[in-house]
Design a protein around this motif. Structure first.
Motif, mmCIF file in Angstrom:
data_model
loop_
_atom_site.group_PDB
_atom_site.id
_atom_site.type_symbol
_atom_site.label_atom_id
_atom_site.label_comp_id
_atom_site.label_asym_id
_atom_site.label_seq_id
_atom_site.Cartn_x
_atom_site.Cartn_y
_atom_site.Cartn_z
ATOM 1 N N VAL A 71 0.844 -1.195 0.000
ATOM 2 C CA VAL A 71 0.000 0.000 0.000
ATOM 3 C C VAL A 71 0.876 1.242 0.000
ATOM 4 C CG1 VAL A 71 -1.628 1.354 1.387
ATOM 5 C CG2 VAL A 71 -2.017 -1.091 1.049
ATOM 6 N N PHE A 72 1.891 1.250 0.859
ATOM 7 C CA PHE A 72 2.788 2.406 0.915
ATOM 8 C C PHE A 72 3.523 2.595 -0.401
ATOM 9 C CE2 PHE A 72 2.994 1.750 5.694
ATOM 10 C CZ PHE A 72 2.125 2.799 5.960
ATOM 11 N N ALA A 73 4.030 1.526 -0.956
ATOM 12 C CA ALA A 73 4.763 1.620 -2.220
ATOM 13 C C ALA A 73 3.866 2.166 -3.326
ATOM 14 C CB ALA A 73 5.337 0.258 -2.601
ATOM 15 N N GLU A 74 2.625 1.699 -3.376
ATOM 16 C CA GLU A 74 1.694 2.128 -4.417
ATOM 17 C C GLU A 74 1.159 3.537 -4.186
ATOM 18 O OE1 GLU A 74 -1.491 -0.718 -4.778
ATOM 19 O OE2 GLU A 74 -0.079 -2.377 -4.984
ATOM 20 N N LEU A 75 0.751 3.835 -2.962
ATOM 21 C CA LEU A 75 0.068 5.096 -2.689
ATOM 22 C C LEU A 75 1.001 6.251 -2.329
ATOM 23 C CD1 LEU A 75 -3.042 3.924 -0.625
ATOM 24 C CD2 LEU A 75 -2.909 4.491 -3.045
ATOM 25 N N LEU A 76 2.068 5.963 -1.589
ATOM 26 C CA LEU A 76 2.905 7.047 -1.092
ATOM 27 C C LEU A 76 4.160 7.275 -1.916
ATOM 28 C CD1 LEU A 76 2.600 6.590 2.768
ATOM 29 C CD2 LEU A 76 1.109 7.807 1.179
ATOM 30 N N GLY A 77 4.719 6.232 -2.470
ATOM 31 C CA GLY A 77 5.877 6.375 -3.345
ATOM 32 C C GLY A 77 7.109 6.959 -2.687
ATOM 33 N N GLY A 78 7.214 6.875 -1.370
ATOM 34 C CA GLY A 78 8.374 7.408 -0.679
ATOM 35 C C GLY A 78 8.667 6.609 0.583
ATOM 36 N N PRO A 79 9.660 7.054 1.355
ATOM 37 C CA PRO A 79 10.111 6.282 2.513
ATOM 38 C C PRO A 79 9.135 6.293 3.689
ATOM 39 C CG PRO A 79 11.367 8.317 2.324
ATOM 40 C CD PRO A 79 10.479 8.242 1.126
ATOM 41 N N VAL A 80 8.999 5.109 4.301
ATOM 42 C CA VAL A 80 8.123 4.927 5.452
ATOM 43 C C VAL A 80 8.847 4.047 6.464
ATOM 44 C CG1 VAL A 80 5.903 4.055 6.273
ATOM 45 C CG2 VAL A 80 6.066 5.083 3.996
ATOM 46 N N ILE A 81 8.815 4.477 7.715
ATOM 47 C CA ILE A 81 9.407 3.727 8.823
ATOM 48 C C ILE A 81 8.286 3.036 9.584
ATOM 49 C CG2 ILE A 81 10.663 3.950 11.013
ATOM 50 C CD1 ILE A 81 11.999 6.471 9.771
ATOM 51 N N HIS A 82 8.550 1.805 10.026
ATOM 52 C CA HIS A 82 7.574 1.066 10.828
ATOM 53 C C HIS A 82 8.160 0.823 12.209
ATOM 54 C CE1 HIS A 82 4.989 -2.830 11.370
ATOM 55 N NE2 HIS A 82 4.505 -1.818 12.053
ATOM 56 N N ASN A 83 7.417 1.217 13.224
ATOM 57 C CA ASN A 83 7.758 0.886 14.604
ATOM 58 C C ASN A 83 6.822 -0.245 14.975
ATOM 59 O OD1 ASN A 83 7.867 0.672 17.412
ATOM 60 N ND2 ASN A 83 8.343 2.838 17.666
ATOM 61 N N ARG A 84 7.270 -1.463 14.731
ATOM 62 C CA ARG A 84 6.399 -2.627 14.902
ATOM 63 C C ARG A 84 5.915 -2.827 16.334
ATOM 64 N NH1 ARG A 84 6.277 -7.827 11.384
ATOM 65 N NH2 ARG A 84 4.564 -8.890 12.390
ATOM 66 N N PRO A 85 6.795 -2.687 17.353
ATOM 67 C CA PRO A 85 6.296 -2.911 18.720
ATOM 68 C C PRO A 85 5.153 -1.969 19.105
ATOM 69 C CG PRO A 85 8.689 -2.908 18.709
ATOM 70 C CD PRO A 85 8.241 -2.472 17.335
ATOM 71 N N GLN A 86 5.157 -0.749 18.580
ATOM 72 C CA GLN A 86 4.117 0.212 18.930
ATOM 73 C C GLN A 86 3.043 0.344 17.847
ATOM 74 O OE1 GLN A 86 6.006 3.870 20.159
ATOM 75 N NE2 GLN A 86 7.107 2.850 21.790
ATOM 76 N N HIS A 87 3.132 -0.453 16.788
ATOM 77 C CA HIS A 87 2.153 -0.443 15.698
ATOM 78 C C HIS A 87 1.983 0.959 15.113
ATOM 79 C CE1 HIS A 87 1.321 -4.511 16.880
ATOM 80 N NE2 HIS A 87 1.048 -4.106 18.092
ATOM 81 N N GLN A 88 3.115 1.582 14.771
ATOM 82 C CA GLN A 88 3.107 2.932 14.227
ATOM 83 C C GLN A 88 3.931 2.982 12.952
ATOM 84 O OE1 GLN A 88 5.033 4.799 17.546
ATOM 85 N NE2 GLN A 88 3.127 5.147 18.639
ATOM 86 N N TYR A 89 3.522 3.858 12.062
ATOM 87 C CA TYR A 89 4.250 4.103 10.823
ATOM 88 C C TYR A 89 4.564 5.598 10.753
ATOM 89 C CZ TYR A 89 2.581 -0.489 9.337
ATOM 90 O OH TYR A 89 2.307 -1.826 9.246
ATOM 91 N N TYR A 90 5.665 5.920 10.097
ATOM 92 C CA TYR A 90 6.067 7.312 9.920
ATOM 93 C C TYR A 90 6.463 7.526 8.464
ATOM 94 C CZ TYR A 90 6.100 7.422 14.970
ATOM 95 O OH TYR A 90 5.717 7.335 16.280
ATOM 96 N N VAL A 103 9.469 1.051 3.616
ATOM 97 C CA VAL A 103 9.922 1.465 2.289
ATOM 98 C C VAL A 103 11.137 2.365 2.521
ATOM 99 C CG1 VAL A 103 9.358 2.689 0.148
ATOM 100 C CG2 VAL A 103 7.568 1.405 1.362
ATOM 101 N N ARG A 104 12.293 1.955 2.006
ATOM 102 C CA ARG A 104 13.517 2.750 2.174
ATOM 103 C C ARG A 104 13.573 3.891 1.168
ATOM 104 N NH1 ARG A 104 18.270 -1.692 2.265
ATOM 105 N NH2 ARG A 104 16.991 -2.546 0.628
#
Length: 173
Positions: free
Chosen positions: A80-99, A143-144
């Motif tokens: 979804v991020f690759a298709e919709l955002l097209g840029g870098p996204v960080i995942h904080n898995r323990p806290q279920h957060q994306y940046y 997504v790096r």
């Protein structure tokens, strides 16, 4: 082969080590002393970077992302991020957060319009993983960044939030 953080790039990586190195050098220059960010990546795998100098970040709660994706599957969220955002996204898995890393804009105005996905900006910091941290646990890149200045477009992030607001569009990428 090692990237600018001293971490080894996997042989199967589709990203060019030179481009990856340049992208992370660009991120490191958010700090007054970029060598400090590179040292943090080498020693701990995570650098604390100030926001509002090179980029801002939009906090995307896991529930919002998984609602739009139609699943809590992290691999689907990555698509979804690759298709919709097209840029870098960080995942904080323990806290279920994306940046999502985004271009500089007025964070206060954004947050007023999108309170469910606040923008972090000047005066705030973001924990940024080293280039080789790609999951599946801890803080890692969903997504790096691919090139220097690679960021998610503000309208794309806004579209993701609008999808979460409209239940008819969620899960229907």
């Amino acid at each position: 082969m090692a990237d600018s953080t001293g971490h080894t790039l996997s042989a199967g990586s589709s990203e060019s080590p030179v481009l990856m190195s340049a992208a992370f050098d660009w991120l490191a220059r958010a700090q007054a002393t970029p060598q400090q960010a590179q040292k943090e990546w080498r020693e701990t795998g995570i650098a604390l970077l100030p926001l509002g100098t090179r980029f801002n970040s939009v906090y995307l709660p896991g529930a919002l992302v998984h609602f739009v994706a139609g699943t809590s599957d992290v691999d689907v969220a990555k698509q979804v991020f690759a298709e919709l955002l097209g840029g870098p996204v960080i995942h904080n898995r323990p806290q279920h957060q994306y940046y999502a890393l985004v271009e500089l804009t007025n964070a206060q105005r954004w947050t007023q319009e999108y309170p469910e996905a606040p923008m972090l900006g000047a005066g705030q910091f973001l924990s940024v993983p080293a280039s080789d941290l790609t999951g599946p646990t801890g803080l890692y890149w969903t997504v790096r960044p691919r090139i220097v200045g690679d960021l998610c477009a503000i309208p794309s992030v806004a579209a993701l939030v609008h999808m979460a607001r409209d239940p008819r569009r969620a899960g229907a990428r």
